[in-house]
Design a protein around this motif. Structure first.
Motif, PDB file in Angstrom:
ATOM      1  N   ALA A  70       0.824  -1.223   0.000  1.00 36.69           N
ATOM      2  CA  ALA A  70       0.000   0.000   0.000  1.00 36.69           C
ATOM      3  C   ALA A  70       0.853   1.267   0.000  1.00 36.69           C
ATOM      4  O   ALA A  70       0.345   2.356  -0.284  1.00 36.69           O
ATOM      5  CB  ALA A  70      -0.930   0.011   1.216  1.00 36.69           C
ATOM      6  N   LEU A  71       2.142   1.139   0.329  1.00 36.24           N
ATOM      7  CA  LEU A  71       3.018   2.320   0.405  1.00 36.24           C
ATOM      8  C   LEU A  71       4.150   2.241  -0.612  1.00 36.24           C
ATOM      9  O   LEU A  71       5.153   2.966  -0.507  1.00 36.24           O
ATOM     10  CB  LEU A  71       3.592   2.454   1.825  1.00 36.24           C
ATOM     11  N   GLY A 130      -4.653  10.183   2.477  1.00 35.72           N
ATOM     12  CA  GLY A 130      -6.070  10.455   2.715  1.00 35.72           C
ATOM     13  C   GLY A 130      -6.774   9.254   3.317  1.00 35.72           C
ATOM     14  O   GLY A 130      -7.530   9.350   4.266  1.00 35.72           O
ATOM     15  N   ASN A 131      -6.479   8.077   2.755  1.00 35.16           N
ATOM     16  CA  ASN A 131      -7.195   6.866   3.139  1.00 35.16           C
ATOM     17  C   ASN A 131      -6.177   5.859   3.686  1.00 35.16           C
ATOM     18  O   ASN A 131      -5.281   5.435   2.963  1.00 35.16           O
ATOM     19  CB  ASN A 131      -7.906   6.317   1.891  1.00 35.16           C
ATOM     20  N   LEU A 132      -6.321   5.510   4.975  1.00 34.93           N
ATOM     21  CA  LEU A 132      -5.339   4.622   5.609  1.00 34.93           C
ATOM     22  C   LEU A 132      -5.655   3.135   5.393  1.00 34.93           C
ATOM     23  O   LEU A 132      -4.979   2.267   5.932  1.00 34.93           O
ATOM     24  CB  LEU A 132      -5.253   4.928   7.110  1.00 34.93           C
ATOM     25  N   ASP A 133      -6.689   2.851   4.565  1.00 32.47           N
ATOM     26  CA  ASP A 133      -7.036   1.451   4.280  1.00 32.47           C
ATOM     27  C   ASP A 133      -5.821   0.738   3.683  1.00 32.47           C
ATOM     28  O   ASP A 133      -5.141   1.279   2.816  1.00 32.47           O
ATOM     29  CB  ASP A 133      -8.180   1.369   3.265  1.00 32.47           C
ATOM     30  N   GLY A 134      -5.581  -0.462   4.134  1.00 35.41           N
ATOM     31  CA  GLY A 134      -4.488  -1.257   3.567  1.00 35.41           C
ATOM     32  C   GLY A 134      -3.157  -1.009   4.244  1.00 35.41           C
ATOM     33  O   GLY A 134      -2.168  -1.682   3.955  1.00 35.41           O
ATOM     34  N   ILE A 135      -3.110  -0.008   5.139  1.00 33.46           N
ATOM     35  CA  ILE A 135      -1.859   0.278   5.838  1.00 33.46           C
ATOM     36  C   ILE A 135      -1.866  -0.477   7.155  1.00 33.46           C
ATOM     37  O   ILE A 135      -2.810  -0.331   7.951  1.00 33.46           O
ATOM     38  CB  ILE A 135      -1.691   1.797   6.041  1.00 33.46           C
ATOM     39  N   PRO A 136      -0.834  -1.302   7.393  1.00 31.25           N
ATOM     40  CA  PRO A 136      -0.858  -2.137   8.604  1.00 31.25           C
ATOM     41  C   PRO A 136      -0.912  -1.312   9.881  1.00 31.25           C
ATOM     42  O   PRO A 136      -0.423  -0.180   9.922  1.00 31.25           O
ATOM     43  CB  PRO A 136       0.469  -2.900   8.526  1.00 31.25           C
ATOM     44  N   GLY A 137      -1.503  -1.853  10.944  1.00 30.88           N
ATOM     45  CA  GLY A 137      -1.487  -1.226  12.264  1.00 30.88           C
ATOM     46  C   GLY A 137      -0.060  -1.250  12.826  1.00 30.88           C
ATOM     47  O   GLY A 137       0.828  -1.899  12.263  1.00 30.88           O
ATOM     48  N   ILE A 138       0.136  -0.557  13.968  1.00 32.77           N
ATOM     49  CA  ILE A 138       1.494  -0.342  14.494  1.00 32.77           C
ATOM     50  C   ILE A 138       2.231  -1.663  14.737  1.00 32.77           C
ATOM     51  O   ILE A 138       3.368  -1.849  14.291  1.00 32.77           O
ATOM     52  CB  ILE A 138       1.423   0.498  15.793  1.00 32.77           C
ATOM     53  N   ASP A 139       1.594  -2.605  15.453  1.00 33.09           N
ATOM     54  CA  ASP A 139       2.288  -3.852  15.797  1.00 33.09           C
ATOM     55  C   ASP A 139       2.625  -4.662  14.548  1.00 33.09           C
ATOM     56  O   ASP A 139       3.741  -5.175  14.399  1.00 33.09           O
ATOM     57  CB  ASP A 139       1.441  -4.694  16.758  1.00 33.09           C
TER      58      ASP A 139
END
Ligand code: CP
Length: 333
Positions: free
Chosen positions: A216-217, A254-263
């Motif tokens: 995603a990045l 804009g949209n954080l969908d698909g970006i892994p959570g911190i852990d």
């Protein structure tokens, strides 16, 4: 008119020829694109002269006595703004740090009217950070002939002095770029640091440049010609000589969908001592700052002997002194 209205296309970039005066001198620094290896090497050599060992007095000069440098930061900054301020003062310049939150831009004044107002006060160099692509180049097109513009961070497009300070730090540790595997890890898609680092490293003939990120990045190959775009951190770190960790640029997403959570992010893309076991034994670890410890980089690693993060900061002052001297024609000092 607000300058952001002028830049609907966020991919607007500077025309690299715009940086040079008719006699070939570097007049503005808007991008590392178009700065050839000879000129880049000369800038790094010049920056070396402004470095001094930690704990010893800072190197000073009166090279810019009579010049005025204005810092206009329309986005937050600690390192870049402070180092431009110190660089200009250590060269004897007058320095103006405009607080944009209390400036007349809040009353609707356009950025060009702000520039013209400060130019009338005999500002010679504008240092600009802005969230919109194209702003430094736009200002450079409108200032008087004797005035220079330095890009201090432009949207996701460019951060040329950061690129130079990263090159200086790497060169001081590793010497020849052509033998190096360099891995940049994190949010490459939204990173002006990665773009300028890639431009600089490519110009200096880096052996291999790897860009490691979650899908995603990931950047487009078109933005990073010649680089290897990868999603496996272990593959990216294998035999790496230089590893640069980058934070997630949440302010540009804009949209954080698909970006892994911190852990999950740290588990898969966090640079740690454990993950570096496959890298070169003398690998150095970099981060442009600000760091999010425990997310893109293990906190203990950031403070370890492998880390050159504080050296990057010191290189930043030296590089900015070199650039200020170059654009004011004082690079023989
Ligand atoms: N690396 C960098 O640009 O840091 P600042 O945002 O603190 O200036």
């Amino acid at each position: 008119m607000q300058v952001t209205e002028l830049f609907n296309d966020t991919r607007v970039t500077a025309d690299s020829d715009q940086q040079f005066a008719t006699d070939g001198r570097l007049r503005h620094l808007l991008t590392l694109q178009g700065i050839d290896r000879k000129r880049m090497t000369a800038l790094l050599d010049s920056a070396e002269r402004w470095l001094s060992p930690m704990g010893s007095p800072a190197v000073r000069s009166d090279a810019l006595q009579g010049f005025t440098v204005a810092n206009l930061f329309f986005e937050p900054s600690t390192r870049t703004r402070a180092s431009f301020d110190l660089a200009a003062r250590r060269l004897g310049a007058d320095v103006l740090n405009l607080d944009v939150n209390t400036s007349s831009r809040k009353k609707g004044e356009s950025i060009l009217d702000t520039i013209y107002t400060l130019q009338a006060m005999q500002v010679d160099v504008f240092v600009i950070r802005d969230a919109s692509a194209g702003v430094p180049a736009y200002i450079a097109r409108h200032v008087d002939d004797h005035v220079s513009v330095l890009n201090a961070g432009e949207s996701e497009v460019s951060h040329p002095t950061q690129g130079l300070l990263d090159l200086l730090t790497i060169r001081r540790h590793k010497g020849d770029f052509s033998k190096l595997n360099v891995a940049i890890v994190g949010d490459i898609a939204h990173s002006r640091v990665a773009r300028s680092a890639a431009q600089g490293l490519t110009t200096m003939g880096v052996g291999e440049l790897r860009l490691v990120s979650p899908p995603a990045l990931a950047p487009s190959q078109e933005d990073f010609p010649g680089a290897r775009i990868m999603s496996s951190l272990d593959d990216g770190l294998r035999e790496a000589d230089v590893v640069m960790a980058l934070r997630i640029q949440r302010e540009r997403i804009g949209n954080l969908d698909g970006i892994p959570g911190i852990d999950e992010y740290f588990a898969n893309y966090g640079v740690s001592s454990e993950r570096l076991r496959q890298s070169a034994p003398d690998v150095i670890v970099m981060h442009p700052g600000p760091m999010n410890r425990g997310i893109e980089i293990e906190s203990a690693l950031a403070d370890s002997a492998r880390s050159v993060i504080t050296e990057q900061v010191a290189s930043g002052v030296a590089v900015r002194m070199a650039i200020l001297c170059a654009v004011t024609g004082k690079d023989d000092h």
